[in-house]
Design an enzyme around this catalytic site. Structure first.
Site, PDB file in Angstrom:
ATOM      1  N   HIS A  97      49.714  64.449  25.100  1.00 39.64           N
ATOM      2  CA  HIS A  97      48.345  64.146  25.554  1.00 39.64           C
ATOM      3  C   HIS A  97      48.340  63.423  26.906  1.00 39.64           C
ATOM      4  O   HIS A  97      47.489  62.570  27.166  1.00 39.64           O
ATOM      5  CB  HIS A  97      47.584  63.301  24.525  1.00 39.64           C
ATOM      6  CG  HIS A  97      47.361  64.009  23.226  1.00 39.64           C
ATOM      7  ND1 HIS A  97      46.220  64.708  22.943  1.00 39.64           N
ATOM      8  CD2 HIS A  97      48.152  64.130  22.127  1.00 39.64           C
ATOM      9  CE1 HIS A  97      46.304  65.218  21.715  1.00 39.64           C
ATOM     10  NE2 HIS A  97      47.473  64.896  21.210  1.00 39.64           N
ATOM     11  N   ASN A 157      41.415  65.518  17.117  1.00 39.52           N
ATOM     12  CA  ASN A 157      41.649  66.727  17.913  1.00 39.52           C
ATOM     13  C   ASN A 157      40.438  67.651  17.819  1.00 39.52           C
ATOM     14  O   ASN A 157      39.524  67.408  17.028  1.00 39.52           O
ATOM     15  CB  ASN A 157      42.865  67.490  17.370  1.00 39.52           C
ATOM     16  CG  ASN A 157      44.186  66.935  17.904  1.00 39.52           C
ATOM     17  OD1 ASN A 157      44.210  66.152  18.854  1.00 39.52           O
ATOM     18  ND2 ASN A 157      45.271  67.338  17.288  1.00 39.52           N
ATOM     19  N   HIS A 177      44.960  53.810  18.747  1.00 43.87           N
ATOM     20  CA  HIS A 177      45.888  53.563  17.637  1.00 43.87           C
ATOM     21  C   HIS A 177      45.157  53.862  16.328  1.00 43.87           C
ATOM     22  O   HIS A 177      44.086  53.303  16.077  1.00 43.87           O
ATOM     23  CB  HIS A 177      46.361  52.110  17.697  1.00 43.87           C
ATOM     24  CG  HIS A 177      47.269  51.702  16.584  1.00 43.87           C
ATOM     25  ND1 HIS A 177      47.962  52.603  15.806  1.00 43.87           N
ATOM     26  CD2 HIS A 177      47.604  50.479  16.109  1.00 43.87           C
ATOM     27  CE1 HIS A 177      48.683  51.943  14.906  1.00 43.87           C
ATOM     28  NE2 HIS A 177      48.471  50.657  15.069  1.00 43.87           N
TER      29      HIS A 177
HETATM   30 FE1  HDE Z   1      49.195  61.778  18.322  1.00 46.94          FE
HETATM   31  N1  HDE Z   1      50.240  60.625  19.645  1.00 46.94           N
HETATM   32  N2  HDE Z   1      50.794  61.822  17.091  1.00 46.94           N
HETATM   33  N3  HDE Z   1      48.239  63.081  17.066  1.00 46.94           N
HETATM   34  N4  HDE Z   1      47.633  61.832  19.552  1.00 46.94           N
HETATM   35  C1  HDE Z   1      49.778  60.160  20.810  1.00 46.94           C
HETATM   36  O1  HDE Z   1      50.022  57.933  21.497  1.00 46.94           O
HETATM   37  C2  HDE Z   1      51.897  61.044  17.217  1.00 46.94           C
HETATM   38  C3  HDE Z   1      48.691  63.530  15.859  1.00 46.94           C
HETATM   39  C4  HDE Z   1      46.433  62.416  19.333  1.00 46.94           C
HETATM   40  O2  HDE Z   1      43.833  59.974  24.625  1.00 46.94           O
HETATM   41  C5  HDE Z   1      50.710  59.156  21.452  1.00 46.94           C
HETATM   42  O3  HDE Z   1      49.165  56.491  22.972  1.00 46.94           O
HETATM   43  C6  HDE Z   1      52.785  61.223  16.078  1.00 46.94           C
HETATM   44  C7  HDE Z   1      47.637  64.157  15.129  1.00 46.94           C
HETATM   45  C8  HDE Z   1      45.557  62.203  20.466  1.00 46.94           C
HETATM   46  O4  HDE Z   1      45.333  58.370  24.627  1.00 46.94           O
HETATM   47  C9  HDE Z   1      51.863  59.064  20.445  1.00 46.94           C
HETATM   48  C10 HDE Z   1      52.165  62.136  15.273  1.00 46.94           C
HETATM   49  C11 HDE Z   1      46.536  64.086  15.933  1.00 46.94           C
HETATM   50  C12 HDE Z   1      46.309  61.458  21.360  1.00 46.94           C
HETATM   51  C13 HDE Z   1      51.423  60.041  19.372  1.00 46.94           C
HETATM   52  C14 HDE Z   1      50.920  62.504  15.910  1.00 46.94           C
HETATM   53  C15 HDE Z   1      46.931  63.411  17.124  1.00 46.94           C
HETATM   54  C16 HDE Z   1      47.591  61.228  20.763  1.00 46.94           C
HETATM   55  C17 HDE Z   1      51.067  59.436  22.873  1.00 46.94           C
HETATM   56  C18 HDE Z   1      52.668  62.696  13.965  1.00 46.94           C
HETATM   57  C19 HDE Z   1      45.140  64.645  15.656  1.00 46.94           C
HETATM   58  C20 HDE Z   1      45.875  61.002  22.744  1.00 46.94           C
HETATM   59  C21 HDE Z   1      50.480  58.312  23.679  1.00 46.94           C
HETATM   60  C22 HDE Z   1      52.919  61.683  12.982  1.00 46.94           C
HETATM   61  C23 HDE Z   1      44.502  64.074  14.492  1.00 46.94           C
HETATM   62  C24 HDE Z   1      45.179  59.696  22.707  1.00 46.94           C
HETATM   63  C25 HDE Z   1      49.811  57.484  22.730  1.00 46.94           C
HETATM   64  C26 HDE Z   1      44.748  59.311  24.106  1.00 46.94           C
HETATM   65  C27 HDE Z   1      48.600  60.486  21.365  1.00 46.94           C
HETATM   66  C28 HDE Z   1      52.155  60.231  18.276  1.00 46.94           C
HETATM   67  C29 HDE Z   1      50.051  63.467  15.360  1.00 46.94           C
HETATM   68  C30 HDE Z   1      46.001  63.176  18.195  1.00 46.94           C
HETATM   69  C31 HDE Z   1      53.245  59.342  20.996  1.00 46.94           C
HETATM   70  C32 HDE Z   1      54.112  60.536  15.878  1.00 46.94           C
HETATM   71  C33 HDE Z   1      47.732  64.766  13.718  1.00 46.94           C
HETATM   72  C34 HDE Z   1      44.142  62.696  20.629  1.00 46.94           C
HETATM   73  O5  HDE Z   1      51.954  57.790  19.914  1.00 46.94           O
END
Ligand code: HDE
Length: 703
Positions: free
Chosen positions: A86, A159, A351
């Site tokens: 993202h 999402n 978060h």
């Molecule tokens: Fe994320 N995801 N994600 N994700 N995600 C990040 O956090 C992660 C997941 C989503 O505009 C990171 O601050 C793991 C699902 C959005 O700043 C990170 C897993 C969904 C955004 C991270 C998931 C998301 C992130 C990268 C599996 C939809 C952007 C930077 C366990 C429901 C937020 C940050 C923004 C961002 C990890 C799965 C949506 C690396 C480990 C499911 C919208 O922490």
């Protein structure tokens, strides 16, 4: 006196990102752009910032030039690591207003109290691309909203697709490594059309459902304004009486759900890589705010964590709206652009663990892993544990923690006792009971032995993918066929293509056959579910025209055109929040005096993809210019509304577009019937009836 960060800082004059006081400005708090003169970071006024201090004007530079060293050192460290996923995003401030209709299911005040307004910051993103990648690539979009509630920040990090690739968070690095560019050459950027992605998803069939959505029109939204949002996981809501229910969160765009077509998305990625962020910023500037209604599907919390045979802890499944209708509980309006991209959009830290009383998590193993990840990632990205003090992350609720020191600590804490129990600070700060707003998890009996396993109810990887595909219209299904054929066609490994065809055979035989035909491969046999109940709400094609706020209409004109008509069209469009841009052969101004029209685009600086509709002004001379022909034909091929008034239709004819046919609007002049018809055609988004004749097909012609 409490040993708090904010206890002493409460008499704040400084305002936070959304205009709400955040923390006291200490006498020497960092100011930016204050005072009249250029200074160093220490406030020393500078006489010159263009020449380094040298021994003579042709001599070597002196180490004592502290201004040079400060300027260059700071520059060297301007970048922070981009988000692992993202990275490419754009954001806006806004307000959330509660309808009060969720009061029976949640005690969260920002949802329960009718009319209550809460400041928000929303960031939209693509998943795969780097920070500088294009907006319109085929990908899932992030839809993350930070609510600055009076009870603390609540982040809904969702999402635009309601399901996810994996059922357990431990596989996240795998799916992301597979989807990111290949590690040897770092290509392709921001795309899933490559071997490693299809290698992974063809071997890992629980991704099938999400892949179907990505290959559908949902993977290429028209704009953030026209995108749905989903919390994806099941959440637990708790009401004032302590009763719980399970819910799925939804964002419903007031402007409807609309997408680009694939060719348009590809051209846009080159012509205007900033298409989505520009669209949002322009719309907000023009007063056409982005609006979404917030909704919940409510399911009983009966201890089974399932509903109508759907395991609610499995994030690869969603609950069809026909089984649990989305109940609207509030409205989000994004109405203010950020002032500074870096300090707001780049530094915002979402978060999933930012929760408020009344909203809790469930045992979904994907969500559980996220609860760890989002805090952890900020330590690297934002350089330490104090990122919540950054203005964009700072809660609007009073903060009184005992967290101390650390990199980038900017609070000047008072008191001697950042520990509990204490007597020195009078035992403060106090802990809160649930009645006082203390966050207490509702009782949730948990027992079992540690295992690395998933339940049998997670084993069905295909039936909802089948339901999704079959619930769509023929046009939308055709887009899915094209998308699979394109993406697999970009893979080099034959075995990967064949394996993915086997996956598709288990989704739908017809889909598999069409993709196989496009790839020139035999279609394997599978066992797709035959008894799926369709969910018609999944289709985004509308039969009634929707709002056109934020849409762009290009008017083709020249010095001889009916400029009064152009002005009239602009006036009517602006009333509906749409904008009109004049396209002429060369730049400058058309006409004079009150009949003046500034040329905003020329045939050299524009491409049809910028517009939702193209109209030729009456009086415009047909030139046969190939760029003009291309402009109109492209819009026509993408099934957009095209039109002309007066003798402007001759220019349409030059491009081979007749006056009849769906989505073609012609009239004698700019009268109400003409504008009504044009706006209705734009409100339908596309003239899909044209699709079969003008769009590329993945399937080779019979014979
Ligand atoms: Fe994320 N995801 N994600 N994700 N995600 C990040 O956090 C992660 C997941 C989503 O505009 C990171 O601050 C793991 C699902 C959005 O700043 C990170 C897993 C969904 C955004 C991270 C998931 C998301 C992130 C990268 C599996 C939809 C952007 C930077 C366990 C429901 C937020 C940050 C923004 C961002 C990890 C799965 C949506 C690396 C480990 C499911 C919208 O922490």
């Amino acid at each position: 006196m409490a040993s708090s960060r904010n206890a002493d800082n409460s008499a704040s004059k400084r305002t936070g990102p959304t205009g709400v006081p955040v923390a006291e400005a200490s006498p020497n708090a960092a100011h930016s752009q204050a005072g009249e003169y250029l200074t160093t970071a220490q406030g020393l006024r500078l006489p010159d910032t263009d020449h380094s201090l040298k021994v003579g004007d042709r001599g070597p530079t002196l180490l004592e030039d502290f201004h040079l060293r400060e300027k260059i050192t700071h520059f060297d460290h301007e970048r922070i690591p981009e988000r692992v996923v993202h990275a490419r995003g754009a954001a806006a401030h806004g307000v959330f207003e509660s309808y009060g209709t969720a009061k029976s299911v949640t005690k969260a005040k920002f949802l329960a109290e009718k009319g209550r307004q809460t400041p928000v910051f929303a960031r939209f993103s693509t998943v795969l691309g780097s920070r500088g990648s294009a907006d319109t690539v085929r990908d899932t979009r992030g839809f993350a909203v930070k609510f600055y509630t009076d009870e603390g920040n609540f982040d809904l990090v969702g999402n635009n697709i309601p399901v996810f690739f994996i059922q357990d968070g431990i596989k996240f690095p795998d799916v992301i490594h597979a989807a990111k560019p290949h590690p040897d050459r770092e290509i392709p950027q921001a795309q899933s059309a490559h071997d490693t992605f299809w290698d992974f998803v063809s071997l890992h069939t629980e991704a099938t459902h999400h892949v179907m959505w990505n290959m559908s029109d949902r993977g290429i939204p028209r704009s953030y304004r026209t995108m749905e949002g989903f919390g994806v996981h099941t959440f637990r809501l708790v009401n004032g009486a302590g009763e719980t229910s399970l819910v799925k969160f939804h964002w419903k765009p007031v402007a409807g759900i609309h997408s680009l077509v694939w060719e348009e998305a590809q051209i846009t990625a080159g012509v205007d890589p900033d298409f989505h962020r520009r669209d949002m910023a322009d719309g907000i500037d023009a007063g056409a705010f982005l609006e979404y209604e917030f909704g919940i599907q409510i399911m009983p919390d009966d201890g089974t964590d399932s509903f109508e045979g759907i395991d609610l802890l499995d994030p690869t499944k969603f609950v069809p709206e026909e089984l649990a209708p989305v109940q609207l509980i509030g409205k989000l309006t994004l109405n203010r652009n950020p002032t500074n991209y870096f300090t707001e959009t780049e530094q915002v830290a979402f978060h999933t663990g930012h929760l408020v009383p009344g909203i809790e998590v469930t045992n979904d193993p994907l969500m559980q892993a996220r609860l760890f990840s989002y805090l952890d990632t900020q330590l690297t990205r934002l350089g330490g544990p104090n990122f919540s003090q950054l203005p964009i992350n700072c809660p609007h609720a009073a903060v009184n923690d005992m967290l101390r020191d650390g990199m980038h600590q900017s609070a000047i804490h008072t008191g001697l006792a950042p520990y509990r129990p204490n007597s020195i600070d009078g035992g403060e700060p106090l802990v809160a009971t649930p009645e006082e707003g203390g966050y207490v998890q509702s009782p949730r009996p948990i027992e079992g032995t540690p295992v690395r396993a998933h339940p049998a109810s997670f084993d069905d990887h295909f039936s909802q993918a089948t339901m999704f595909y079959r619930s769509l219209s023929e046009v939308e299904q055709g887009h899915i066929v094209e998308a699979f054929t394109f993406e697999l066609g970009k893979c080099y490994e034959q075995a990967i293509k064949e394996r993915e065809l086997q996956v598709l055979a288990n989704v739908d035989a017809d889909l598999c056959a069409q993709v196989a035909a496009g790839l020139g491969l035999p279609a394997p046999k599978g066992t797709p579910a035959e008894d799926v109940v369709l969910s018609p709400t999944l289709s985004q094609i509308v039969v009634e025209p929707g709002p056109i706020a934020g849409r762009k209409i290009g008017v083709i004109a020249d010095a001889g055109s009916d400029l009064a008509g152009v002005a009239k069209l602009r006036k009517s469009a602006e009333k509906l929040g749409a904008s009109v841009l004049v396209i002429a052969p060369v730049g400058g101004v058309l006409g004079r005096g009150s009949r003046k029209e500034v040329v905003e685009r020329t045939l050299l600086t524009t491409r049809s993809v910028e517009f939702d509709a193209l109209v030729v002004a009456g009086g415009t001379t047909p030139t046969g210019d190939i760029k003009l022909v291309l402009l109109l034909q492209e819009a026509f091929r993408h099934c957009k509304a095209v039109g002309a008034w007066g003798d402007g239709h001759a220019v349409l004819q030059d491009a081979g577009i007749g006056p009849d046919g769906p989505g073609v609007v012609v009239g004698d002049s700019v009268v109400k019937t003409f504008t009504d018809d044009l706006f209705a055609a734009i409100g339908l988004h596309r003239a899909w009836e044209r699709a079969a004749d003008v769009m590329a097909s993945a399937v080779p012609p019979a014979g």
